[in-house]
Design a protein around this motif. Structure first.
Motif, PDB file in Angstrom:
ATOM      1  N   ARG A  46       0.865  -1.187   0.000  1.00 38.44           N
ATOM      2  CA  ARG A  46       0.000   0.000   0.000  1.00 38.44           C
ATOM      3  C   ARG A  46       0.896   1.229   0.000  1.00 38.44           C
ATOM      4  O   ARG A  46       1.605   1.469   0.970  1.00 38.44           O
ATOM      5  CB  ARG A  46      -0.901   0.017   1.221  1.00 38.44           C
ATOM      6  N   LEU A  62      -4.732   4.695   2.447  1.00 36.73           N
ATOM      7  CA  LEU A  62      -3.859   3.536   2.474  1.00 36.73           C
ATOM      8  C   LEU A  62      -3.748   2.924   3.853  1.00 36.73           C
ATOM      9  O   LEU A  62      -3.771   1.724   4.027  1.00 36.73           O
ATOM     10  CB  LEU A  62      -2.451   3.940   2.020  1.00 36.73           C
ATOM     11  N   LYS A  63      -3.598   3.797   4.829  1.00 40.75           N
ATOM     12  CA  LYS A  63      -3.272   3.330   6.164  1.00 40.75           C
ATOM     13  C   LYS A  63      -3.947   4.265   7.159  1.00 40.75           C
ATOM     14  O   LYS A  63      -3.296   5.133   7.737  1.00 40.75           O
ATOM     15  CB  LYS A  63      -1.749   3.411   6.340  1.00 40.75           C
ATOM     16  N   PRO A  64      -5.233   4.091   7.344  1.00 40.91           N
ATOM     17  CA  PRO A  64      -5.943   5.015   8.231  1.00 40.91           C
ATOM     18  C   PRO A  64      -5.330   4.963   9.626  1.00 40.91           C
ATOM     19  O   PRO A  64      -5.065   3.877  10.129  1.00 40.91           O
ATOM     20  CB  PRO A  64      -7.375   4.463   8.255  1.00 40.91           C
ATOM     21  N   ARG A 110     -12.170   5.224  -0.822  1.00 36.64           N
ATOM     22  CA  ARG A 110     -12.033   4.711   0.542  1.00 36.64           C
ATOM     23  C   ARG A 110     -12.969   3.535   0.790  1.00 36.64           C
ATOM     24  O   ARG A 110     -12.667   2.629   1.548  1.00 36.64           O
ATOM     25  CB  ARG A 110     -12.325   5.823   1.554  1.00 36.64           C
ATOM     26  N   THR A 111     -14.129   3.579   0.168  1.00 34.32           N
ATOM     27  CA  THR A 111     -15.106   2.522   0.423  1.00 34.32           C
ATOM     28  C   THR A 111     -14.815   1.234  -0.339  1.00 34.32           C
ATOM     29  O   THR A 111     -15.306   0.177   0.016  1.00 34.32           O
ATOM     30  CB  THR A 111     -16.528   3.016   0.051  1.00 34.32           C
ATOM     31  N   LEU A 112     -14.030   1.344  -1.394  1.00 37.82           N
ATOM     32  CA  LEU A 112     -13.669   0.144  -2.160  1.00 37.82           C
ATOM     33  C   LEU A 112     -13.050  -0.908  -1.255  1.00 37.82           C
ATOM     34  O   LEU A 112     -12.207  -0.596  -0.419  1.00 37.82           O
ATOM     35  CB  LEU A 112     -12.622   0.509  -3.221  1.00 37.82           C
ATOM     36  N   LYS A 113     -13.446  -2.165  -1.466  1.00 41.27           N
ATOM     37  CA  LYS A 113     -12.818  -3.230  -0.683  1.00 41.27           C
ATOM     38  C   LYS A 113     -11.565  -3.683  -1.404  1.00 41.27           C
ATOM     39  O   LYS A 113     -11.625  -4.189  -2.512  1.00 41.27           O
ATOM     40  CB  LYS A 113     -13.796  -4.395  -0.523  1.00 41.27           C
ATOM     41  N   LYS A 114     -10.423  -3.472  -0.745  1.00 45.71           N
ATOM     42  CA  LYS A 114      -9.165  -3.698  -1.443  1.00 45.71           C
ATOM     43  C   LYS A 114      -8.094  -4.227  -0.504  1.00 45.71           C
ATOM     44  O   LYS A 114      -8.084  -3.896   0.682  1.00 45.71           O
ATOM     45  CB  LYS A 114      -8.681  -2.382  -2.063  1.00 45.71           C
ATOM     46  N   LYS A 115      -7.208  -5.047  -1.038  1.00 45.38           N
ATOM     47  CA  LYS A 115      -6.090  -5.536  -0.234  1.00 45.38           C
ATOM     48  C   LYS A 115      -4.884  -4.624  -0.451  1.00 45.38           C
ATOM     49  O   LYS A 115      -4.481  -3.894   0.428  1.00 45.38           O
ATOM     50  CB  LYS A 115      -5.752  -6.961  -0.667  1.00 45.38           C
TER      51      LYS A 115
END
Lengths: 552, 259
Positions: free
Chosen positions: A79, A222-224, A193-198
């Protein structure tokens, strides 16, 4: 050990039993053993390193591209913000990272969000360079079935696509031109942000452009929490971006999620830029008209006046069309009827003549001409044709297919490509190394973007840039007082965004327009311009004398 | 042993599929495909469908593959480890060549017993922050329970065929295939058990620290759906996981001197 999930193979042995019971055909030794060796060859025996390099023997990666890909995968765990300067090959780095994850079986489903104008190019590059079977999203294509889909943000965030996409689990999401995500209140931002992602890569050439809070927003995708939460961040750092430089701790945090290579560090400077100003002078008739325009103060907002002057420096046509348009709305402006009539009488524009002369001097090489105005674009195309020089037009408004086609025509057939500003973003023209800036944009960053079209990764010849300017006109002011005074091309350009932010100038173009609008005489404008460039130069010398690094 | 000679590998592949070799020199390999290979590799289902409809036999294509990078300007496809063509061939092998039953080829003068062996080629993948694979080839004698590693290397030295040789007979297994497989699996289980899993610890540590950051981010609203989603993503990305996957395997009948 207890916290490790263990998945066993339950299918194989049952299937083997079945087959033997049923006397089904089985493999010969030779093929059986080949399958084993094939597996042994393609598996990844080590956690470290890039396997993708062995799989892409036809690509010559640059050192910094490999290092960046490794850094993103091994240290940033997939990320990251890729923030290389324009032309250093962010796409290459991203492709390499995606390829590596695919080889290791970590990514199967990916979504690649890029500006509409770049969709085809991404598709081409991923397929041809990386053998990644990516497809551009077309009408009625299903998001569920495609594995690697490239789409524009605008399409993806629109219903009914949006809902479908948000339901899917992506292994990998990439956003190109991610500086458009800097504001957390926009739909684009919320969507990403809402996209489900690895894994997730954000690509941008200008990450530290404005306020610190914008970096905060990008990092929070990326890294909340990496930079704290919104309130705590605002409290510690405020909205003032200058803190970035002072706060080593913050800088280190940002470096953990951001890779930034600069031209200077990567030695990509080996391809040199030759920048030359080409001065021309108006003919006497043209001078008269310019004078008339300049003297027409008071009759119309000074903002339009400066526009007319700039247009007139570009071509009769550009100015004529705007004047006509204004007159149709305000026919009472008598003096301008006279001016338009005068314009009609003018012979060819001096700059156009100079362009033909220059192209003939350059010889058989490909040349790109940039102009700010469509009318000028048409005029130049006609004028070049009159002089036996073949050219193709290029505009931002062209559909994808047409853009690709024009690029191809330019590559294979025409000598010259005439582009308007909006067409400048997002085409790669490394096969060309001559550029003429027929009229100068007032925002130097846009000039840098133009140059970036040809001075980029893949260019192996020196690039020649010719900047046209007319003596005794507004062009001369901008050229001499702004561009030359601050050594723009040699030194300042890399930091201009930062400098302007330091000076709280959000948009240099409107700043310049204001200067002209608020000045009663050309002399006054000149002095103000002088002051502006002095401040820019000073800020540069004190803050950026040493190269600043934001990544690596 | 890995594929070190791609040209040789490809040639064997096509020969094993009964394709005739038209040219093989200087890293350029031309083959006349069979109908089966054409269907498997050339990606033209409509052609074959149409030919069948029309009652034509159809004409399989010729394929030229260039393994020598120096020659890649010649007519043909440059093939290397990353090229889609090789991926396709490898994929085809992995799909098709999963199961086997083979007999050692011998020329005995008297009745000779052949011992049943279960052979599995099994890949273990370790996936945490990152991923790596390990490949094992294990054979289990289904009469006496002897287990052998690197079984494929042993088998490489033995002539094998799909039919049983004259004067040979097979012993029936005392250990059933399934329990044999479970024995192999339990050996791997203890192999895994005895490792130090630093990679997994690192991944878990990363998982925890990112999850903590996340909770800090949502300090006011911990019920947030978005946060749940993000915890899920972090878990997906870091949760250590070990997978067993049998690449291929089968039943081998071998003479007693393989032990």
């Amino acid at each position: 050990m207890n916290s490790i999930h263990l998945d066993k193979d339950t299918i194989f042995i049952n299937e083997l039993e079945n087959r033997l019971d049923m006397n089904d055909p089985v493999s010969s030794w030779e093929l059986f053993s080949m399958a084993f060796h094939a597996e042994k060859t393609t598996m990844t025996p080590s956690f470290k390193g890039l396997r993708a390099l062995e799989f892409l023997p036809h690509v010559d990666f640059l050192k910094h591209q490999i290092a960046s890909a490794e850094q993103v995968i091994e240290q940033m765990n997939g990320r990251a913000i890729l923030a290389d300067e324009v032309g250093l090959g962010k796409t290459i780095e991203a492709g390499l990272i995606l390829k590596e994850y695919m080889i290791r079986g970590l990514v199967k489903k990916a979504l690649i969000l890029v500006p509409a104008s770049l969709v085809n190019q991404w598709e081409k590059e991923l397929n041809e360079k990386f053998y990644i079977p990516a497809v551009a999203h077309r009408k009625n294509m299903s998001w569920e079935h495609g594995n690697i889909i490239i789409s524009s943000m605008d399409t993806a965030k629109r219903e009914p696509h949006r809902e479908t996409i948000l339901d899917l689990d992506y292994d990998f999401v990439l956003v190109d031109e991610a500086h458009k995500l800097k504001n957390h209140k926009t739909k684009n931002y919320a969507f990403v942000r809402t996209l489900k992602k690895k894994y997730c890569l954000l690509l941008t050439a200008t990450p530290v452009q404005n306020q610190l809070i914008e970096i905060f927003n990008l990092v929070s995708i990326l890294k909340p929490g990496h930079l704290g939460n919104y309130d705590s961040f605002l409290e510690s750092y405020g909205k003032d971006r200058k803190n970035m430089k002072q706060d080593i701790y913050l800088k280190q945090l940002v470096q953990k999620v951001m890779v930034r290579n600069t031209r200077r560090e990567t030695g990509l400077n080996q391809v040199k830029r030759h920048i030359e100003t080409i001065w021309t002078e108006f003919s006497d008739e043209e001078k008269d008209v310019y004078q008339q325009l300049e003297n027409s103060t008071g009759l119309l907002p000074s903002f339009s006046k400066i526009t007319f002057l700039r247009e007139f420096c570009s071509s009769r046509e550009a100015c004529y069309l705007s004047l006509k348009k204004m007159l149709s709305e305000q026919p009472e402006l008598d003096t301008f009827h006279q001016i338009t009539e005068n314009i009609e009488q003018l012979p060819n524009h001096k700059k156009a003549e100079k362009v033909v002369e220059l192209i003939q001097e350059i010889g058989d090489e490909k040349v790109i001409i940039f102009t700010e105005y469509r009318a000028t674009q048409l005029y130049l195309q006609w004028y070049l044709q009159q002089n036996g020089i073949s050219s193709v037009p290029f505009r931002g408004g062209f559909k994808r297919g047409k853009k690709d086609w024009m690029r191809q025509l330019f590559k294979d057939h025409a000598q010259v490509l005439i582009a308007t500003e909006a067409g400048g973003e997002g085409i790669n023209l490394q096969f060309c190394n001559y550029m003429i800036n027929y009229d100068l944009p007032w925002n130097p960053m846009r000039l840098e973007q133009r140059i970036g079209r040809i001075h980029r990764y893949g260019q192996d010849k020196d690039v020649h840039i010719y900047n046209f300017a007319l003596k005794h006109t507004v062009e001369e002011h901008i050229m001499k007082l702004l561009y030359e005074k601050i050594n723009l091309f040699e030194q300042v350009i890399g930091h201009l965004d930062d400098i302007l932010a330091d000076l709280s100038i959000p948009d240099i173009e409107s700043e310049l327009q204001e200067i002209y609008a608020e000045s009663t005489t050309p002399g006054e404008a000149k002095i103000k311009l002088q002051n502006l460039s002095a401040v820019i130069k000073q800020t540069h010398d004190t803050n950026y004398g040493e190269e600043q690094k934001y990544g690596n | 042993m890995v594929i070190d000679d791609l040209n040789h590998f490809l040639k064997s592949f096509f020969q094993a599929h009964h394709c005739s070799i038209l040219r093989d020199d200087n890293g350029i390999l031309s083959v006349q495909l069979t109908e089966e290979m054409d269907k498997a590799l050339m990606n033209r289902p409509f052609y074959w469908h149409y030919m069948k409809k029309m009652g034509h036999p159809g004409e399989p294509m010729r394929l030229t593959l260039i393994t020598n990078p120096e020659m890649r300007n010649e007519q043909g496809e440059w093939i290397h480890f990353g090229s889609p063509r090789l991926q396709q061939i490898i994929h085809y092998l992995q799909e098709q060549e999963k199961y086997t039953k083979l007999f050692q080829q011998v020329n005995p003068t008297m009745n000779t017993p052949l011992y049943p062996w279960l052979v599995t080629n099994l890949k273990i993948s370790y996936k945490g922050k990152y991923k790596r694979d390990e490949l094992f080839s294990i054979g289990l004698n289904l009469i006496n329970g002897t287990m052998k590693s690197d079984m494929m290397e042993t088998l490489d030295k033995v002539p094998l065929q799909t039919t049983i040789s004259d004067f040979c007979y097979t012993l029936s297994p005392l250990v059933k295939l399934k329990s044999g497989y479970l024995r192999i699996e339990s050996v791997l289980d203890s192999y895994i058990e005895n490792q130090e899993h630093k990679w997994a610890e690192d991944s878990l540590r990363e998982l925890q620290s990112e999850a903590e950051l996340l909770r800090h981010f949502y300090i006011e609203d911990t019920e947030d759906k978005q946060m749940e989603k993000e915890i899920q993503e972090i878990t997906e990305r870091y949760q250590p996981r070990i997978t067993y996957q049998v690449i291929n395997g089968g039943l081998f009948y071998l003479t007693s001197d393989i032990a």
